[in-house]
Write an enzyme that holds these catalytic residues in place. Structure first.
Site, PDB file in Angstrom:
ATOM      1  N   SER A  13      15.571  -5.839   0.402  1.00  0.00           N
ATOM      2  CA  SER A  13      14.357  -5.077   0.084  1.00  0.00           C
ATOM      3  C   SER A  13      13.405  -5.871  -0.810  1.00  0.00           C
ATOM      4  O   SER A  13      12.335  -5.385  -1.166  1.00  0.00           O
ATOM      5  CB  SER A  13      14.743  -3.766  -0.613  1.00  0.00           C
ATOM      6  OG  SER A  13      15.537  -4.043  -1.753  1.00  0.00           O
ATOM      7  N   ASN A 100      21.598   2.432  -9.662  1.00  0.00           N
ATOM      8  CA  ASN A 100      21.170   3.757  -9.183  1.00  0.00           C
ATOM      9  C   ASN A 100      20.205   4.444 -10.154  1.00  0.00           C
ATOM     10  O   ASN A 100      19.223   5.053  -9.730  1.00  0.00           O
ATOM     11  CB  ASN A 100      22.384   4.655  -8.929  1.00  0.00           C
ATOM     12  CG  ASN A 100      23.268   4.103  -7.828  1.00  0.00           C
ATOM     13  OD1 ASN A 100      22.885   3.130  -7.164  1.00  0.00           O
ATOM     14  ND2 ASN A 100      24.426   4.698  -7.634  1.00  0.00           N
ATOM     15  N   LYS A 273     -26.673  -0.243  17.305  1.00  0.00           N
ATOM     16  CA  LYS A 273     -25.620   0.617  16.753  1.00  0.00           C
ATOM     17  C   LYS A 273     -25.300   0.362  15.288  1.00  0.00           C
ATOM     18  O   LYS A 273     -25.353  -0.755  14.804  1.00  0.00           O
ATOM     19  CB  LYS A 273     -24.345   0.478  17.597  1.00  0.00           C
ATOM     20  CG  LYS A 273     -24.611   1.002  18.975  1.00  0.00           C
ATOM     21  CD  LYS A 273     -23.499   1.694  19.682  1.00  0.00           C
ATOM     22  CE  LYS A 273     -22.507   2.492  18.947  1.00  0.00           C
ATOM     23  NZ  LYS A 273     -21.283   2.513  19.755  1.00  0.00           N
ATOM     24  N   GLU A 280     -14.371   6.248   9.955  1.00  0.00           N
ATOM     25  CA  GLU A 280     -13.411   6.378  11.060  1.00  0.00           C
ATOM     26  C   GLU A 280     -12.028   5.870  10.652  1.00  0.00           C
ATOM     27  O   GLU A 280     -11.004   6.484  10.958  1.00  0.00           O
ATOM     28  CB  GLU A 280     -13.898   5.593  12.278  1.00  0.00           C
ATOM     29  CG  GLU A 280     -15.162   6.165  12.890  1.00  0.00           C
ATOM     30  CD  GLU A 280     -15.711   5.254  13.981  1.00  0.00           C
ATOM     31  OE1 GLU A 280     -15.464   5.544  15.150  1.00  0.00           O
ATOM     32  OE2 GLU A 280     -16.354   4.240  13.651  1.00  0.00           O
ATOM     33  N   GLN A 312      16.888   3.678  -0.254  1.00  0.00           N
ATOM     34  CA  GLN A 312      16.071   2.469  -0.365  1.00  0.00           C
ATOM     35  C   GLN A 312      14.844   2.550   0.547  1.00  0.00           C
ATOM     36  O   GLN A 312      13.831   1.906   0.314  1.00  0.00           O
ATOM     37  CB  GLN A 312      16.932   1.263   0.018  1.00  0.00           C
ATOM     38  CG  GLN A 312      16.219  -0.055   0.020  1.00  0.00           C
ATOM     39  CD  GLN A 312      17.210  -1.207   0.082  1.00  0.00           C
ATOM     40  OE1 GLN A 312      18.072  -1.333  -0.779  1.00  0.00           O
ATOM     41  NE2 GLN A 312      17.096  -2.039   1.094  1.00  0.00           N
ATOM     42  N   LYS A 315      10.712   3.416  -0.390  1.00  0.00           N
ATOM     43  CA  LYS A 315       9.677   2.642  -1.082  1.00  0.00           C
ATOM     44  C   LYS A 315       8.470   2.229  -0.254  1.00  0.00           C
ATOM     45  O   LYS A 315       7.331   2.335  -0.705  1.00  0.00           O
ATOM     46  CB  LYS A 315      10.300   1.402  -1.724  1.00  0.00           C
ATOM     47  CG  LYS A 315      11.041   1.739  -2.986  1.00  0.00           C
ATOM     48  CD  LYS A 315      11.785   0.553  -3.496  1.00  0.00           C
ATOM     49  CE  LYS A 315      13.136   0.934  -4.050  1.00  0.00           C
ATOM     50  NZ  LYS A 315      13.934   1.884  -3.259  1.00  0.00           N
TER      51      LYS A 315
HETATM   52  N1  ARG Z   1      17.598  -1.490  -3.623  1.00  0.00           N
HETATM   53  C1  ARG Z   1      18.202  -0.246  -3.967  1.00  0.00           C
HETATM   54  C2  ARG Z   1      17.245   0.911  -3.702  1.00  0.00           C
HETATM   55  O1  ARG Z   1      16.116   0.662  -3.535  1.00  0.00           O
HETATM   56  C3  ARG Z   1      18.557  -0.255  -5.416  1.00  0.00           C
HETATM   57  C4  ARG Z   1      19.735   0.579  -5.759  1.00  0.00           C
HETATM   58  C5  ARG Z   1      20.947   0.031  -5.115  1.00  0.00           C
HETATM   59  N2  ARG Z   1      22.114   0.699  -5.550  1.00  0.00           N
HETATM   60  C6  ARG Z   1      23.269   0.462  -4.948  1.00  0.00           C
HETATM   61  N3  ARG Z   1      24.274   1.097  -5.392  1.00  0.00           N
HETATM   62  N4  ARG Z   1      23.375  -0.387  -3.959  1.00  0.00           N
HETATM   63  O2  ARG Z   1      17.629   2.054  -3.656  1.00  0.00           O
END
Ligand code: ARG
Length: 451
Positions: A13, A100, A273, A280, A312, A315
């Site tokens: 990520s 977490n 135009k 739009e 995850q 985001k």
């Molecule tokens: N990249 C993870 C997320 O966006 C961070 C938390 C990961 N936690 C784990 N126990 N693998 O949620």
């Protein structure tokens, strides 16, 4: 790329969560300070950690940081770099913390900042809408239902309708802010932590107004993002309705407005135009904002407590929505301040049509006709006038009288202006009501500005 690499990329990520670097570092510094105050790590370790994190923030800011996909996410990239820079003390930073609660913290911090910027852009848009209404306090236009001319209204009244919508959007973002303003660190992986931590200290350091009440909820909860995404979706819908009107109004058919040049483009083959591309595109972007809301609702719907890696996926949609809404609001705020209004054309459109039909029915009601009966008479009268190709004002008194003997010469006093002036109720389009509404909006904005 071999299959193995494809698979390992799947969980990575860092290409999008690197956006959280400032929040991650600020959160870690507050955490390190707290660990030190509570005697969980030594003062010298805390100082070394904080200095190292500050260096990393500078590295990233200057584009000198080497992001490593194999370290997956923002937390691991920063922690590993910290170890490279300061060695052993880096290994103590993650005491009494889990990724977490760390990610929950980072996203909440980012969301609070994002909402603050959005609120400021919304403020500018609302301000500029009121300024525009104030420039045309007594210009009439046809009000529409079903995209059919319905009754005359003041342009300012129409504009202030958008002021109301965006004011409610502001409230929704403020509510989203309030729900986001809860500090989750100290929840650990899910159960809380076996260290004498001081959660309130961390909340104070980071400017949170309260700490989360349940560690399991704190690492599972993404409602605050749903609040943000639903506030964003409703706001995008309002922006899209406004965009739609700008597209219609700038067409030759309406000819009510001319968009500022910087918000139109020419066609590559039709030199005449002026395409309203920005409006739009804003209308089109609504789709992705709704998509992000539905996306996250769907990600969360089947998840057992507590943290699951599915989360995850919260985001990208959140970042995308945040960018989209902020930019669109900024564009609209500017667009509204640069728009040219063709007040004459609006006035003409209001007068040209049969928009006074309701007023003629109300005239008959004032002379004792039941409303339904008056409605029937005026409906015949309009058919008659339409067939003759004449406006209401061009019919003779005899022609009026042949439809109802309640008509007298004062029927000619019914005009666009009299129609508007008659709507003298709270929330109505009468000039005095609209002036009051402009003043009320100004006062509201000034109060909010002072806050
Ligand atoms: N990249 C993870 C997320 O966006 C961070 C938390 C990961 N936690 C784990 N126990 N693998 O949620």
């Amino acid at each position: 790329m071999g299959l193995k690499e494809v698979f390992s990329d799947y969980t990575v990520s860092i290409h999008y969560d690197r956006r959280l670097y400032k929040q991650d570092i600020t959160g870690s510094i507050a955490h390190a300070r707290m660990l030190c105050r509570q005697g969980i790590i030594s003062e010298s370790d805390a100082e070394t950690i904080i200095a190292g994190l500050t260096d990393i923030e500078n590295e990233i800011g200057r584009g000198k940081f080497e992001w490593k996909p194999e370290l997956e996410d923002i937390h691991m990239n920063i922690e590993r770099r910290l170890f490279e820079l300061i060695g052993e003390p880096a290994l103590r930073l993650h005491t009494a913390r889990s990724r977490n609660d760390q990610i929950a913290l980072d996203v909440r911090m980012y969301a609070k900042e994002s909402i603050t910027s959005i609120l400021s852009a919304l403020f500018d848009l609302r301000w500029n809408l009121v300024a525009l209404a104030d420039r045309y306090p007594d210009s009439p236009m046809p009000g529409y239902t079903h995209v059919q001319r319905a009754q005359p209204v003041l342009l300012a009244h129409h504009i202030l309708a958008y002021y109301e919508m965006f004011s409610r959007d502001s409230e929704r973002f403020e509510q989203a802010f309030d729900r986001t303003d809860v500090m989750p660190l100290g929840s650990g992986a899910l159960a809380g932590l076996p260290y004498p931590i001081d959660r309130q200290f961390v909340a104070d350091e980071l400017g949170f107004s309260r700490v989360s009440a349940n560690s399991m909820d704190a690492v599972s909860d993404r409602d605050f993002l749903l609040d943000f995404l639903s506030a964003s979706s409703i706001c995008a819908m309002h922006l899209s309705r406004m965009a739609e009107e700008l597209v219609l109004w700038s067409s030759d058919e309406f000819g009510f407005v001319r968009m500022p040049d910087r918000y139109t483009t020419g066609s590559s083959i039709m030199p005449q135009k002026r395409n309203p591309d920005f409006a739009e595109i804003a209308r089109g972007k609504t789709g992705r904002v709704y998509g992000c809301l539905i996306g996250l609702l769907t990600v969360l719907k089947g998840l057992p407590l507590t943290y699951n890696r599915d989360m995850q996926e919260d985001k990208e949609g959140f970042f995308d929505t945040s960018d989209t809404i902020l930019t669109t609001l900024q564009i609209f705020a500017d667009l509204v301040s640069g728009i040219e209004i063709n007040a004459n054309r609006m006035r003409q459109a209001a007068g040209d049509s049969y928009v006074l039909a309701t007023d003629i029915a109300d005239y008959l009601v004032a002379r004792g006709a039941p409303f339904r009966e008056a409605y029937r008479i005026v409906s015949r009268l309009s058919e008659y006038a339409l067939e003759k190709g004449a406006g209401f004002g061009e019919l003779s008194l005899e022609e009026y009288k042949s439809h109802s003997d309640l008509f007298g010469p004062d029927v000619y006093d019914i005009t666009v202006e009299s129609s508007i002036a008659a709507r003298d109720v709270h929330g109505g389009t009468a000039y005095i009501r609209v002036l009051n509404a402009i003043t009320a909006a100004r006062t509201e904005l000034e109060e909010q500005h002072g806050q």
